[in-house]
Design an enzyme around this catalytic site. Structure first.
Site, PDB file in Angstrom:
ATOM      1  CB  SER A  95      35.506  47.078  42.520  1.00  0.00           C
ATOM      2  OG  SER A  95      35.667  48.185  41.674  1.00  0.00           O
ATOM      3  CE  LYS A 170      33.940  50.994  41.861  1.00  0.00           C
ATOM      4  NZ  LYS A 170      33.672  52.076  40.917  1.00  0.00           N
ATOM      5  CE  LYS A 239      33.187  43.053  41.401  1.00  0.00           C
ATOM      6  NZ  LYS A 239      34.017  44.258  41.401  1.00  0.00           N
TER       7      LYS A 239
HETATM    8  P1  NDP Z   1      36.761  42.828  32.639  1.00  0.00           P
HETATM    9  O1  NDP Z   1      35.805  41.739  32.867  1.00  0.00           O
HETATM   10  O2  NDP Z   1      36.660  43.656  31.400  1.00  0.00           O
HETATM   11  O3  NDP Z   1      38.286  42.297  32.688  1.00  0.00           O
HETATM   12  C1  NDP Z   1      38.687  41.439  33.696  1.00  0.00           C
HETATM   13  C2  NDP Z   1      40.178  41.197  33.632  1.00  0.00           C
HETATM   14  O4  NDP Z   1      40.501  40.208  34.611  1.00  0.00           O
HETATM   15  C3  NDP Z   1      40.661  40.645  32.298  1.00  0.00           C
HETATM   16  O5  NDP Z   1      41.983  41.059  32.080  1.00  0.00           O
HETATM   17  C4  NDP Z   1      40.595  39.137  32.547  1.00  0.00           C
HETATM   18  O6  NDP Z   1      41.483  38.397  31.733  1.00  0.00           O
HETATM   19  C5  NDP Z   1      41.063  39.068  33.962  1.00  0.00           C
HETATM   20  N1  NDP Z   1      40.622  37.837  34.638  1.00  0.00           N
HETATM   21  C6  NDP Z   1      39.359  37.367  34.750  1.00  0.00           C
HETATM   22  N2  NDP Z   1      39.353  36.224  35.459  1.00  0.00           N
HETATM   23  C7  NDP Z   1      40.635  35.959  35.776  1.00  0.00           C
HETATM   24  C8  NDP Z   1      41.274  34.918  36.486  1.00  0.00           C
HETATM   25  N3  NDP Z   1      40.587  33.907  37.022  1.00  0.00           N
HETATM   26  N4  NDP Z   1      42.622  34.953  36.628  1.00  0.00           N
HETATM   27  C9  NDP Z   1      43.330  35.983  36.087  1.00  0.00           C
HETATM   28  N5  NDP Z   1      42.784  37.008  35.408  1.00  0.00           N
HETATM   29  C10 NDP Z   1      41.449  36.996  35.251  1.00  0.00           C
HETATM   30  O7  NDP Z   1      36.673  43.777  33.933  1.00  0.00           O
HETATM   31  P2  NDP Z   1      36.919  45.355  34.062  1.00  0.00           P
HETATM   32  O8  NDP Z   1      38.230  45.705  33.477  1.00  0.00           O
HETATM   33  O9  NDP Z   1      35.700  46.079  33.612  1.00  0.00           O
HETATM   34  O10 NDP Z   1      36.947  45.493  35.663  1.00  0.00           O
HETATM   35  C11 NDP Z   1      38.099  45.188  36.434  1.00  0.00           C
HETATM   36  C12 NDP Z   1      37.826  45.684  37.854  1.00  0.00           C
HETATM   37  O11 NDP Z   1      37.590  47.104  37.820  1.00  0.00           O
HETATM   38  C13 NDP Z   1      36.566  45.046  38.487  1.00  0.00           C
HETATM   39  O12 NDP Z   1      36.758  44.859  39.860  1.00  0.00           O
HETATM   40  C14 NDP Z   1      35.491  46.124  38.236  1.00  0.00           C
HETATM   41  O13 NDP Z   1      34.439  46.029  39.181  1.00  0.00           O
HETATM   42  C15 NDP Z   1      36.306  47.390  38.380  1.00  0.00           C
HETATM   43  N6  NDP Z   1      35.764  48.578  37.691  1.00  0.00           N
HETATM   44  C16 NDP Z   1      35.362  48.523  36.375  1.00  0.00           C
HETATM   45  C17 NDP Z   1      34.847  49.661  35.754  1.00  0.00           C
HETATM   46  C18 NDP Z   1      34.398  49.672  34.335  1.00  0.00           C
HETATM   47  O14 NDP Z   1      33.825  50.696  33.904  1.00  0.00           O
HETATM   48  N7  NDP Z   1      34.610  48.622  33.539  1.00  0.00           N
HETATM   49  C19 NDP Z   1      34.687  50.929  36.507  1.00  0.00           C
HETATM   50  C20 NDP Z   1      35.230  50.886  37.848  1.00  0.00           C
HETATM   51  C21 NDP Z   1      35.706  49.743  38.419  1.00  0.00           C
HETATM   52  P3  NDP Z   1      41.050  37.841  30.286  1.00  0.00           P
HETATM   53  O15 NDP Z   1      41.435  38.909  29.320  1.00  0.00           O
HETATM   54  O16 NDP Z   1      41.828  36.597  30.142  1.00  0.00           O
HETATM   55  O17 NDP Z   1      39.556  37.586  30.325  1.00  0.00           O
END
Ligand code: NDP
Length: 295
Positions: A95, A170, A239
């Site tokens: 997102s 979104k 965010k």
């Molecule tokens: P999480 O916080 O659960 O996961 C984030 C992911 O990004 C992890 O794989 C993390 O790696 C990685 N990450 C974080 N920081 C960095 C960095 N600096 N460099 C590289 N990788 C990084 O988030 P979600 O999966 O919940 O959400 C992902 C996206 O989807 C977001 O934009 C969110 O707004 C959107 N979204 C989420 C929903 C939900 O229900 N959860 C629903 C709809 C949209 P690591 O494992 O190392 O921490």
């Protein structure tokens, strides 16, 4: 088809599981152990860098917290641009924010790589079921290329406008979610203080015009039960509302409600921290009103 998926977080993991089942998938995750566990469970191959994961893939998917992290993975000898070949496609399911997506699309375009912003809705349960809604920003040709991959985990897949339009839509959707959560909490807290049981209030609201996904599902299943499961971090919703607030201001639309809710979620993120779930915003309303929304 050869695919790559970067970002195995709360929603990325169940999305990537569908991609692994339907294509030849390579994954990368910042915490390598998560990628190794995923690979062992699905038969995907885990790679140590974004470049290695992207090498040989026709389509690369990213699902990271914000556009900032997507941009941070592009450059350097281990970055995505070092692995992606001309003629390939990056589908960003983050997102994200429209301006960053336009910037990323332009940078990839210089190398002959196509880009589409494709954020999703439907939550972790929708991702597990493969029934996500995907809102895309880009051109028709790129959308037609992305669609078969998005169908791995999406049910409603829509091209809503040019690059960045998926992100904007979104953000607005999630701003509405934030408004619903906060306003439902205020109303239900007051009713609870006045002696109306939350379950009775919700029963009536959900048969009336005030109902929403928040009143029908989130509050009964997560607040009244006090379960508060961790599915979508409040920090990520904060965010999203901030992106919506900026987008709406940029369009010169007066938006006192959404600006206020953006401020409230900023405060909630500060108070509740980076790991709290989005529905836990209700806890602040409860604290300020010295009541609990539970029977
Ligand atoms: P999480 O916080 O659960 O996961 C984030 C992911 O990004 C992890 O794989 C993390 O790696 C990685 N990450 C974080 N920081 C960095 C960095 N600096 N460099 C590289 N990788 C990084 O988030 P979600 O999966 O919940 O959400 C992902 C996206 O989807 C977001 O934009 C969110 O707004 C959107 N979204 C989420 C929903 C939900 O229900 N959860 C629903 C709809 C949209 P690591 O494992 O190392 O921490």
């Amino acid at each position: 088809m050869k695919t790559a998926f970067l970002g195995l977080g709360a929603i990325g993991t169940p999305m990537a599981r569908h991609v692994a089942a339907k294509s030849s998938l390579t994954v990368w995750n910042r915490t390598a152990e998560t990628a190794a566990t995923f690979a062992a469970a699905t038969g995907a191959s885990a790679e140590p860098t974004p470049a290695a994961a992207a090498t040989g893939a026709e389509v690369v998917l990213t699902c990271l917290p914000t556009s900032r992290e997507v941009e941070s993975l592009l450059d350097g000898p281990t970055g995505l641009l070092a692995g992606m070949a001309a003629g390939t496609l990056l589908i960003d399911c983050t997102s994200g924010d429209p301006q960053s997506s336009r910037r990323i699309a332009a940078r990839l375009g210089e190398r002959g790589i196509a880009f589409i912003d494709a954020p999703v809705s439907g939550g972790v349960s929708g991702a597990e079921a493969g029934t996500l809604t995907v809102m895309c920003g880009g051109d028709e040709v790129t959308f037609a290329r992305a669609r078969p991959v998005l169908e791995f985990f999406g049910r409603k897949i829509v091209l809503v406008g040019p690059t960045g339009a998926g992100d904007a839509l979104k953000a607005v959707n999630n701003a509405l979610l934030a408004v619903h959560i906060w306003s439902a909490a205020e109303g239900l807290a007051a009713l609870a203080k006045a002696g109306v049981k939350p379950s009775a209030a919700l029963d009536v609201i959900n048969a009336s015009s005030g109902r929403s996904n928040t009143s029908e599902n989130l509050i009964p299943q997560r607040v009244v039960t006090r379960a508060f499961p961790q599915t979508f971090r409040l920090a990520l919703l904060e965010k999203d509302v901030a992106i919506a607030a900026e987008f709406i201001r940029d369009q010169r639309v007066a938006s006192p409600v959404i600006q206020q809710v953006a401020e409230l979620f900023r405060l909630a993120r500060h108070e509740l921290g980076e790991t709290a779930d989005h529905v836990e915003a209700v806890r602040l309303v409860e604290e300020w009103s010295a009541t609990v929304i539970s029977d």
